[in-house]
Write an enzyme that holds these catalytic residues in place. Sequence first.
Site, PDB file in Angstrom:
ATOM      1  N   ASN A  10       0.828  -1.221   0.000  1.00  0.00           N
ATOM      2  CA  ASN A  10       0.000   0.000   0.000  1.00  0.00           C
ATOM      3  C   ASN A  10       0.861   1.269   0.000  1.00  0.00           C
ATOM      4  O   ASN A  10       0.483   2.289   0.574  1.00  0.00           O
ATOM      5  CB  ASN A  10      -0.995   0.028   1.176  1.00  0.00           C
ATOM      6  CG  ASN A  10      -2.082   1.104   1.061  1.00  0.00           C
ATOM      7  OD1 ASN A  10      -2.558   1.628   2.054  1.00  0.00           O
ATOM      8  ND2 ASN A  10      -2.475   1.448  -0.138  1.00  0.00           N
ATOM      9  N   SER A  14      -1.360   0.421  -5.198  1.00  0.00           N
ATOM     10  CA  SER A  14      -2.752   0.763  -4.848  1.00  0.00           C
ATOM     11  C   SER A  14      -2.935   2.249  -4.506  1.00  0.00           C
ATOM     12  O   SER A  14      -3.986   2.810  -4.840  1.00  0.00           O
ATOM     13  CB  SER A  14      -3.311  -0.156  -3.756  1.00  0.00           C
ATOM     14  OG  SER A  14      -2.577  -0.077  -2.559  1.00  0.00           O
ATOM     15  N   ASP A 123       4.874  -5.358  -9.574  1.00  0.00           N
ATOM     16  CA  ASP A 123       5.387  -4.680  -8.386  1.00  0.00           C
ATOM     17  C   ASP A 123       6.625  -3.854  -8.770  1.00  0.00           C
ATOM     18  O   ASP A 123       7.626  -4.418  -9.214  1.00  0.00           O
ATOM     19  CB  ASP A 123       5.757  -5.749  -7.351  1.00  0.00           C
ATOM     20  CG  ASP A 123       6.189  -5.158  -6.027  1.00  0.00           C
ATOM     21  OD1 ASP A 123       6.419  -3.941  -5.954  1.00  0.00           O
ATOM     22  OD2 ASP A 123       6.292  -5.933  -5.058  1.00  0.00           O
TER      23      ASP A 123
HETATM   24  P1  4NP Z   1       3.203  -2.125  -3.432  1.00  0.00           P
HETATM   25  O1  4NP Z   1       4.799  -2.292  -3.534  1.00  0.00           O
HETATM   26  O2  4NP Z   1       2.655  -3.483  -3.053  1.00  0.00           O
HETATM   27  O3  4NP Z   1       2.817  -1.724  -4.813  1.00  0.00           O
HETATM   28  O4  4NP Z   1       2.946  -1.062  -2.391  1.00  0.00           O
HETATM   29  C1  4NP Z   1       5.553  -2.811  -2.506  1.00  0.00           C
HETATM   30  C2  4NP Z   1       5.930  -2.013  -1.455  1.00  0.00           C
HETATM   31  C3  4NP Z   1       6.717  -2.528  -0.430  1.00  0.00           C
HETATM   32  C4  4NP Z   1       7.119  -3.842  -0.474  1.00  0.00           C
HETATM   33  C5  4NP Z   1       6.728  -4.649  -1.524  1.00  0.00           C
HETATM   34  C6  4NP Z   1       5.955  -4.131  -2.539  1.00  0.00           C
HETATM   35  N1  4NP Z   1       7.953  -4.350   0.529  1.00  0.00           N
HETATM   36  O5  4NP Z   1       8.372  -5.510   0.425  1.00  0.00           O
HETATM   37  O6  4NP Z   1       8.237  -3.656   1.530  1.00  0.00           O
END
Ligand code: 4NP
Length: 154
Positions: A10, A14, A123
């Site tokens: 998040n 999103s 991602d």
């Molecule tokens: P999101 O991206 O799911 O699009 O917000 C990410 C943000 C942080 C992490 C992974 C995906 N993380 O591993 O901290």
Amino acid sequence: MRVLFVCLGNICRSPTAQGVLQQQLFQAGLAERVEVASAGTGAWHVGKPPDARSQRAALARNYDLSAQRAQQVSVADFQHYDFIFAMDRSNLADLKRLQPAGSRAELDLFLRRFDAPVDEVPDPYYDGDAGFEQVLDLIEHACQGLVSELRGRL
Ligand code: 4NP
């Protein structure tokens, strides 16, 4: 109508979808009729603003994400929202596990529902700037389809 976008943290995908849909609804004169929010399946970033790279890429297209703060999706969200849209299959699988019987929300993979060339928003967290631009391209396109669907349902 109420729409919730869900990704993993998040802080990238999103919040971008929330900002883009809010802006498109505003331009369509529908902002007062649709509640838009976003959440993560994970809790690592709860309370934090969107990733600086997402904010920068979004602002360059006139979407201001700065007021958003990360939150984790909850079981209660399945009763509050009409639509819950997952950014990728892993998010969708996590949401399906959480979805209670008698859920009000329709749960779907966001891009699959709106005829995108691919069905997951990749991602961008470990990517360079191009990943953040691709997130915006995919989300802007799918949000146009979503605004049309929402207009038909209001
Ligand atoms: P999101 O991206 O799911 O699009 O917000 C990410 C943000 C942080 C992490 C992974 C995906 N993380 O591993 O901290």
